[in-house]
Design an enzyme around this catalytic site. Structure first.
Site, PDB file in Angstrom:
ATOM      1  CG  ASN A   7      -3.573 -13.024  61.126  1.00 56.11           C
ATOM      2  OD1 ASN A   7      -2.872 -12.373  61.910  1.00 56.11           O
ATOM      3  ND2 ASN A   7      -4.387 -12.458  60.245  1.00 56.11           N
ATOM      4  NE  ARG A  98      -1.362  -9.944  58.544  1.00 59.25           N
ATOM      5  CZ  ARG A  98      -2.091  -9.013  59.124  1.00 59.25           C
ATOM      6  NH1 ARG A  98      -2.927  -9.331  60.083  1.00 59.25           N
ATOM      7  NH2 ARG A  98      -2.009  -7.765  58.732  1.00 59.25           N
ATOM      8  CG  HIS A 188      -3.399  -4.147  54.091  1.00 51.12           C
ATOM      9  ND1 HIS A 188      -4.151  -3.008  53.940  1.00 51.12           N
ATOM     10  CD2 HIS A 188      -3.824  -4.749  55.221  1.00 51.12           C
ATOM     11  CE1 HIS A 188      -5.001  -2.919  54.975  1.00 51.12           C
ATOM     12  NE2 HIS A 188      -4.805  -3.948  55.752  1.00 51.12           N
ATOM     13  NE  ARG A 249      -4.701   1.606  61.850  1.00 49.29           N
ATOM     14  CZ  ARG A 249      -4.669   0.418  61.239  1.00 49.29           C
ATOM     15  NH1 ARG A 249      -4.861   0.321  59.926  1.00 49.29           N
ATOM     16  NH2 ARG A 249      -4.422  -0.673  61.932  1.00 49.29           N
ATOM     17  CD  GLU A 395      -4.554 -10.630  53.994  1.00 51.54           C
ATOM     18  OE1 GLU A 395      -3.576 -10.225  54.630  1.00 51.54           O
ATOM     19  OE2 GLU A 395      -5.721 -10.276  54.232  1.00 51.54           O
TER      20      GLU A 395
END
Ligand code: ADP
Length: 419
Positions: A7, A98, A188, A249, A395
Site C-alpha cells: 500500500n 492497493r 474504502h 475532512r 484490507e
C-alpha cells in the site's frame, strides 16, 4: 502462495506478506509472515517491521524513492533478520497492490498488464493524491522482483461499481457526467468488502442475504449500505471528501460555501479545497487535533467545549447516514463498526447508536465497553432487531486473497463478496 501486499502512499509504504491458498481461505487460516511500514521515504526513512514471530524491530535507512524502499523491503523479508521462513526472492510468488482509483473501468481486482498500468495512470486526474504513488509502488515491485512475478491491482473504488445510476449520479447537467465522468465513485471499498465478508462468516449467511450498514471510521471515514452482498450506496463521492465528518475532512458541505470562503479569505479554489481536506473535520472544529483519542481525553478531562462539539458533530453525522441508509435499504440486519475509531472507541460507538432505539438497536453498555484493541463482537442487546457489532477490517488479507485468486484464474467476485 506467498503474496507481498503493498500500500504505497506519498512518503509511506505499508506492507504485509501473507501465505494463502484455497484451503486457508476456506478455513480462515492464512498466515501473516511479515508486516510493517516504511515512513519518510525520500529522506532518512523510519522502518517498523514485524516478522513471523511478531517481534517489532525498528530500522533506519536513506531511501531516496519508492524503488529504494521496495528494494530494501524485499531484501529484509528474505534476510534472516526478518524471522520469516522466506530466504529467496523466488519465494515471493505474487504482489497485490492497493490502488485507490479504478474509475468506471475496474469493478474487480485485475492482473497488472501494461494496459492496466496505463489505465491507472490515466486515472491520476481523478485521484492525484493517490494513484501516482500506487503506480510508483507497482513499478518499484516490478523492478525488485522482475516481470515474471505476477502483480495484481485491488481498487478502493471497485466494490462500489454496483451502485445504480440514481445513487451514483449528482443532480447536475447530465453531459458533465458524460463528458468528464463527474459522479460518485466511493472509496474504502476493500475495507467495506472485508467487513461484509467477515459478517457472512459470523452470521452464516449466503451472500444474497447480507443486508448491513458498514462504518469505516479511521482518519478517513465512510459508510456503506450493503444489500445482497453488494454496495448499494456509500458516503464518499467523486473524491473521499464527501460524507461523514473525518479527522481533517469536512464531509458533506454546501458547495456554495467554497466560493464564499475563497472571496472572503482571499484564497484560490484550490486552497479552499485543501482547507476542506486537511484543516477541517475533527481538527477544524476542535482547533486541537484530528486524533479521536486526544479529543476524547480533552472532552473528558478538561471539558473542552469545541472538542465536545467536534465529537458531537462526528457522531450526529454518522447517525444520520445510518438513518438514511435504513430508509434506502428498507431496513438492515446489523450496523458493523471498523477502523481505528470504530474498533477502539466504545464512547463513540455508543454516541452514534444512541437515538437508534426506534430502529431496534439497543446498546449493551458492558459488551460495548469490553470491545477494543481489535476484538470482534456484538455490542447490541440480545433483543435488538438491528444488531451492532465491531468487525475489525483486514484490507491486506483481502488484497492477498484477491491476488491469489486472480493469479490462479479463480473467480474473485471482487465487485461483491469473495467466498
Ligand atoms: P487510517 O484511516 O489512517 O487507517 P486508523 O484506522 O488507524 O486510521 O484510525 C485512526 C483513528 O483511530 C484516529 O482518530 C485515532 O485517534 C483513532 N483511535 C485509535 N485508537 C483509539 C482509541 N483507543 N480510542 C479512540 N480513538 C482511537
Amino acid at each position: 502462495m506467498n503474496v507481498l501486499v503493498l500500500n504505497a502512499g506519498s512518503a509511506t509504504l505499508k506492507f504485509q506478506v501473507v501465505r494463502t491458498d484455497d484451503s486457508a481461505i476456506a478455513a480462515d487460516t492464512d498466515v501473516k509472515l511479515a508486516r510493517g511500514q516504511i515512513e519518510r521515504i525520500g529522506g532518512e526513512a523510519v522502518i517498523t517491521v514485524r516478522g513471523e514471530d511478531g517481534v517489532l524491530s525498528r530500522h533506519s535507512a536513506a531511501l531516496r524513492d519508492m524503488a529504494a524502499a521496495v528494494e530494501w523491503l524485499v531484501e529484509w523479508i528474505t534476510s534472516r533478520d526478518s524471522a520469516t521462513s522466506l530466504t529467496s526472492r523466488a519465494e515471493l510468488h505474487a504482489v497485490g497492490h492497493r490502488v485507490v482509483h479504478g474509475g468506471e473501468q475496474f469493478s474487480k481486482s485485475v492482473r497488472i498488464t501494461p494496459d492496466v498500468a496505463f489505465a491507472i495512470e490515466q486515472m491520476i486526474e481523478l485521484a492525484p493524491l493517490h494513484n501516482p504513488h500506487n503506480l510508483a509502488g507497482i513499478r518499484a515491485a516490478q523492478r525488485a522482483l522482475g516481470d515474471g512475478v505476477p502483480q495484481v491491482a485491488v481498487f478502493d473504488t471497485a466494490f462500489h461499481q454496483t451502485l445504480e445510476e440514481h445513487a451514483y449520479l449528482y443532480a447536475i447537467p447530465y453531459p458533465l457526467y458524460r463528458r468528464h465522468k463527474v459522479r460518485r465513485y466511493g472509496f474504502h471499498g476493500t475495507s467495506h468488502r472485508s467487513v461484509a465478508y467477515r459478517w457472512r462468516r459470523i452470521s452464516g449467511s449466503d451472500k444474497a442475504d447480507v443486508r448491513v450498514i458498514t462504518l469505516h471510521l479511521g482518519n478517513g471515514c465512510s459508510a456503506c449500505a450493503i444489500v445482497g452482498g453488494e454496495s448499494m450506496d456509500t458516503s464518499m463521492g467523486f473524491t473521499p471528501l464527501e460524507g461523514l465528518v473525518m479527522g481533517t475532512r469536512s464531509g458533506d458541505i454546501d458547495p456554495a460555501v467554497l466560493d464564499f470562503i475563497a472571496s472572503k479569505e482571499g484564497l484560490t479554489m484550490h486552497q479552499v479545497e485543501s482547507l476542506l481536506n486537511s484543516q477541517s473535520g475533527l481538527l477544524g472544529v476542535s482547533g486541537l487535533t484530528n486524533d479521536m483519542r486526544d479529543l476524547l481525553a480533552e472532552a473528558r478531562e478538561h471539558n473542552d467545549r469545541r472538542a465536545t462539539l467536534a465529537i458531537e458533530m462526528f457522531c450526529y453525522r454518522a447517525r444520520k447516514y445510518i438513518g438514511a441508509y435504513l430508509a434506502a435499504m428498507g431496513g438492515a440486519d446489523a450496523v458493523l463498526f471498523a477502523g481505528g475509531i470504530g474498533e477502539n472507541a466504545p464512547e463513540i460507538r455508543a454516541k452514534i447508536c444512541d437515538g437508534l432505539q426506534w430502529a431496534g438497536l439497543h446498546v449493551d453498555a458492558a459488551a460495548n465497553a469490553a470491545l477494543h484493541g481489535g476484538n470482534e463482537g456484538r455490542f447490541s442487546s440480545e433483543d435488538s432487531t438491528l444488531q451492532a457489532w465491531v468487525v475489525p477490517t483486514d484490507e491486506e488479507l483481502l488484497i492477498a486473497r484477491d491476488t491469489y485468486r486472480v493469479v490462479g484464474h479463480r473467480e474473485t467476485d471482487a465487485s461483491a463478496l469473495s467466498s
